[in-house]
Design a protein around this motif. Sequence first.
Motif, PDB file in Angstrom:
ATOM      1  N   LEU A 102       0.819  -1.098  -0.061  1.00  8.96           N
ATOM      2  CA  LEU A 102       0.180  -0.437  -0.215  1.00  8.96           C
ATOM      3  C   LEU A 102       0.844   1.180  -0.203  1.00  8.96           C
ATOM      4  CD1 LEU A 102      -2.576  -0.749   1.974  1.00  8.96           C
ATOM      5  CD2 LEU A 102      -2.872  -1.118   0.265  1.00  8.96           C
ATOM      6  N   TYR A 103       2.214   1.519   0.790  1.00  6.62           N
ATOM      7  CA  TYR A 103       2.619   2.380   1.059  1.00  6.62           C
ATOM      8  C   TYR A 103       3.611   2.408  -0.294  1.00  6.62           C
ATOM      9  CZ  TYR A 103       7.163   5.132   1.530  1.00  6.62           C
ATOM     10  OH  TYR A 103       7.672   5.835   1.876  1.00  6.62           O
ATOM     11  N   HIS A 104       4.223   1.546  -1.294  1.00  5.61           N
ATOM     12  CA  HIS A 104       4.061   1.968  -2.260  1.00  5.61           C
ATOM     13  C   HIS A 104       3.189   2.012  -3.784  1.00  5.61           C
ATOM     14  CE1 HIS A 104       7.906   1.484  -1.624  1.00  5.61           C
ATOM     15  NE2 HIS A 104       7.925   0.392  -0.417  1.00  5.61           N
ATOM     16  N   PHE A 105       2.120   2.213  -3.812  1.00  5.69           N
ATOM     17  CA  PHE A 105       1.458   1.633  -4.678  1.00  5.69           C
ATOM     18  C   PHE A 105       0.901   2.959  -5.527  1.00  5.69           C
ATOM     19  CE2 PHE A 105      -3.206   1.104  -6.159  1.00  5.69           C
ATOM     20  CZ  PHE A 105      -2.989  -0.189  -6.610  1.00  5.69           C
ATOM     21  N   LYS A 106       1.100   3.774  -5.030  1.00  4.16           N
ATOM     22  CA  LYS A 106       1.193   4.928  -5.729  1.00  4.16           C
ATOM     23  C   LYS A 106       1.768   4.705  -7.193  1.00  4.16           C
ATOM     24  CE  LYS A 106       4.930   7.637  -3.617  1.00  4.16           C
ATOM     25  NZ  LYS A 106       5.244   8.666  -3.175  1.00  4.16           N
ATOM     26  N   LYS A 107       3.031   3.759  -6.784  1.00  5.35           N
ATOM     27  CA  LYS A 107       3.817   3.491  -8.279  1.00  5.35           C
ATOM     28  C   LYS A 107       3.176   2.085  -8.996  1.00  5.35           C
ATOM     29  CE  LYS A 107       8.115   4.435  -5.335  1.00  5.35           C
ATOM     30  NZ  LYS A 107       9.248   3.066  -4.410  1.00  5.35           N
ATOM     31  N   MET A 108       1.555   1.575  -8.691  1.00  2.15           N
ATOM     32  CA  MET A 108       1.515   0.349  -9.137  1.00  2.15           C
ATOM     33  C   MET A 108       0.096   0.876  -9.931  1.00  2.15           C
ATOM     34  SD  MET A 108       1.945  -1.984  -6.545  1.00  2.15           S
ATOM     35  CE  MET A 108       3.520  -1.705  -5.107  1.00  2.15           C
ATOM     36  N   LYS A 109       0.608   2.010 -10.239  1.00  8.23           N
ATOM     37  CA  LYS A 109      -1.138   2.620 -10.666  1.00  8.23           C
ATOM     38  C   LYS A 109      -0.876   3.057 -12.283  1.00  8.23           C
ATOM     39  CE  LYS A 109      -3.301   5.016  -6.656  1.00  8.23           C
ATOM     40  NZ  LYS A 109      -3.630   6.182  -6.013  1.00  8.23           N
ATOM     41  N   GLY A 110      -2.575   3.025 -13.203  1.00  8.06           N
ATOM     42  CA  GLY A 110      -1.659   3.916 -14.545  1.00  8.06           C
ATOM     43  C   GLY A 110      -1.792   3.188 -15.291  1.00  8.06           C
ATOM     44  N   PHE A 111      -1.211   0.777 -14.877  1.00  7.91           N
ATOM     45  CA  PHE A 111      -0.681   0.531 -16.419  1.00  7.91           C
ATOM     46  C   PHE A 111      -1.628  -0.170 -17.253  1.00  7.91           C
ATOM     47  CE2 PHE A 111       2.529   1.223 -12.474  1.00  7.91           C
ATOM     48  CZ  PHE A 111       3.483   0.987 -13.545  1.00  7.91           C
ATOM     49  N   ASP A 112      -0.971   0.164 -18.257  1.00  8.89           N
ATOM     50  CA  ASP A 112      -2.400  -0.413 -19.180  1.00  8.89           C
ATOM     51  C   ASP A 112      -2.266  -2.224 -19.108  1.00  8.89           C
ATOM     52  OD1 ASP A 112      -2.309   1.719 -21.180  1.00  8.89           O
ATOM     53  OD2 ASP A 112      -0.330   1.003 -20.953  1.00  8.89           O
ATOM     54  N   VAL A 113      -1.774  -2.718 -19.035  1.00  8.53           N
ATOM     55  CA  VAL A 113      -1.662  -4.134 -18.247  1.00  8.53           C
ATOM     56  C   VAL A 113      -1.011  -4.506 -16.589  1.00  8.53           C
ATOM     57  CG1 VAL A 113      -0.739  -6.938 -19.206  1.00  8.53           C
ATOM     58  CG2 VAL A 113      -1.740  -5.488 -20.275  1.00  8.53           C
ATOM     59  N   VAL A 114      -1.213  -5.270 -16.038  1.00 12.13           N
ATOM     60  CA  VAL A 114      -0.706  -5.586 -15.074  1.00 12.13           C
ATOM     61  C   VAL A 114      -1.273  -7.623 -15.079  1.00 12.13           C
ATOM     62  CG1 VAL A 114      -1.044  -5.601 -12.025  1.00 12.13           C
ATOM     63  CG2 VAL A 114      -1.359  -3.950 -13.263  1.00 12.13           C
ATOM     64  N   GLN A 115       0.472  -8.471 -14.544  1.00 12.64           N
ATOM     65  CA  GLN A 115       0.036  -9.780 -14.760  1.00 12.64           C
ATOM     66  C   GLN A 115       0.800  -9.871 -13.605  1.00 12.64           C
ATOM     67  OE1 GLN A 115       0.967 -11.784 -18.283  1.00 12.64           O
ATOM     68  NE2 GLN A 115       3.508 -12.618 -17.457  1.00 12.64           N
ATOM     69  N   LEU A 116       0.263 -10.870 -13.181  1.00 14.19           N
ATOM     70  CA  LEU A 116       0.029 -12.039 -11.502  1.00 14.19           C
ATOM     71  C   LEU A 116       1.249 -13.205 -12.283  1.00 14.19           C
ATOM     72  CD1 LEU A 116      -3.441 -11.434 -10.057  1.00 14.19           C
ATOM     73  CD2 LEU A 116      -1.470  -9.909  -9.536  1.00 14.19           C
ATOM     74  N   ILE A 117       1.689 -13.526 -11.327  1.00 10.45           N
ATOM     75  CA  ILE A 117       2.646 -14.323 -11.292  1.00 10.45           C
ATOM     76  C   ILE A 117       2.275 -15.749 -11.140  1.00 10.45           C
ATOM     77  CG2 ILE A 117       3.920 -14.759  -9.602  1.00 10.45           C
ATOM     78  CD1 ILE A 117       6.408 -14.924 -11.471  1.00 10.45           C
ATOM     79  N   ASN A 118       1.271 -15.293 -10.186  1.00 13.94           N
ATOM     80  CA  ASN A 118       0.546 -16.710  -9.811  1.00 13.94           C
ATOM     81  C   ASN A 118      -0.507 -15.870  -9.173  1.00 13.94           C
ATOM     82  OD1 ASN A 118       0.153 -18.338  -6.430  1.00 13.94           O
ATOM     83  ND2 ASN A 118       0.583 -19.282  -8.188  1.00 13.94           N
ATOM     84  N   GLU A 119      -1.899 -17.131  -8.675  1.00 10.63           N
ATOM     85  CA  GLU A 119      -2.723 -16.104  -8.098  1.00 10.63           C
ATOM     86  C   GLU A 119      -2.468 -16.015  -5.738  1.00 10.63           C
ATOM     87  OE1 GLU A 119      -5.892 -19.697  -9.491  1.00 10.63           O
ATOM     88  OE2 GLU A 119      -5.096 -19.707  -7.082  1.00 10.63           O
TER      89      GLU A 119
END
Length: 379
Positions: free
Chosen positions: A79-96
Amino acid sequence: MRILLVGEYSRLHNSLKEGLTKLGHDVVIVGNGDGFKNYPVDIFVDHSFHKPLLKKLKVAFYKLTSIDLGSIEVYLKALYHFKKMKGFDVVQLINESPLVIQAKYEKRFIKRLLKHNKKLFLLSCGIDHQCMTFMMDGKFRYSIMSPYLADESLHKLYKFQLQYLNPEFTNLHHFIYKHANGIIATDMDYHLPLLGHSKYLGLIPNAINTEKIKCIPFSIDGKIKIFHGVNKSAVVKKGNKYFEEALKIIEQKYPDKVEIKTTYSIPYEQYIKLYDECHILLDQAYGYDQGYNALEAMAKGKVVFTGAEKEWLDYYGLEKNKVAINAKPEVDSLVKNLEWLITNPEQIISISNNARAFIEKEHNYINIAGKYVDIWNKN
């Protein structure tokens, strides 16, 4: 495109990032570096309870309260770093479970990713609900769950895998499958359990950076060198006991012809250097396909004992050219194949050349990155 890759296993997302970057995309990896393997990530999120005393404290607190301090810490760091995880065209999870935390915190984190980014894709890579169900139903001839299915007293050892069948993780699985744009398998062990599923987008082979990993030419003018790298936490699941027993037989039978080296849970950078001089590498005995350790060793021209089952041979059309040795969980089979190579060293050279050619053709990191981009754009 801006792409966020969440989680890391065996350098999969790092190799993919290298290919995507070559194609001009902006890529960020978030994760814990895959434990002791310590792979690079751009946003590092991990807990602080690795030292023995702190680990005991975390376990004791969980037993008393059912609260996992490690999961809470990782979630708060994310959550602390979440501002760096916004606005992406694609998010890919390596696993569930890309952050490797309790399912309820994974779900909260993924909900945020869905809210602040455009598309979400899931890799079937490592253990997940779908492949666990397939394995527990006995649909593979053998799998990493085979030891547990034969002996349920191994429950504690398989606690990590079995958690994917509990109610919380089952709920997380259905949540991700409902909201993801699609599911991608990384090899045959995940492809087979997904066949026929409406969200399944197909198999994309693991990306290998063949520019970074050079083939190491060798000649066999002395002893044949065999390397066995053991991850202590996965000894039973990788079938290392079969390799160990086979190696004892080989060492006794051919002491003047072989040199055997075994290592235990060493960091990735050290590991890949240690096996540079070997001719034969022993990887795992319960797979249908290869994971990253095997693929990178094949790229270096090693003869690898790993998953190379009929389904995999058929998929790639490899009936004529042997590129790896199918390592079954059977000592006799392993001994027979090792003996064949020791007594026919010219086969080592042939398989070495075939292995490198196969990686260049089917696993080239730039070509693989292009396949991901195509699937992401279409879905």
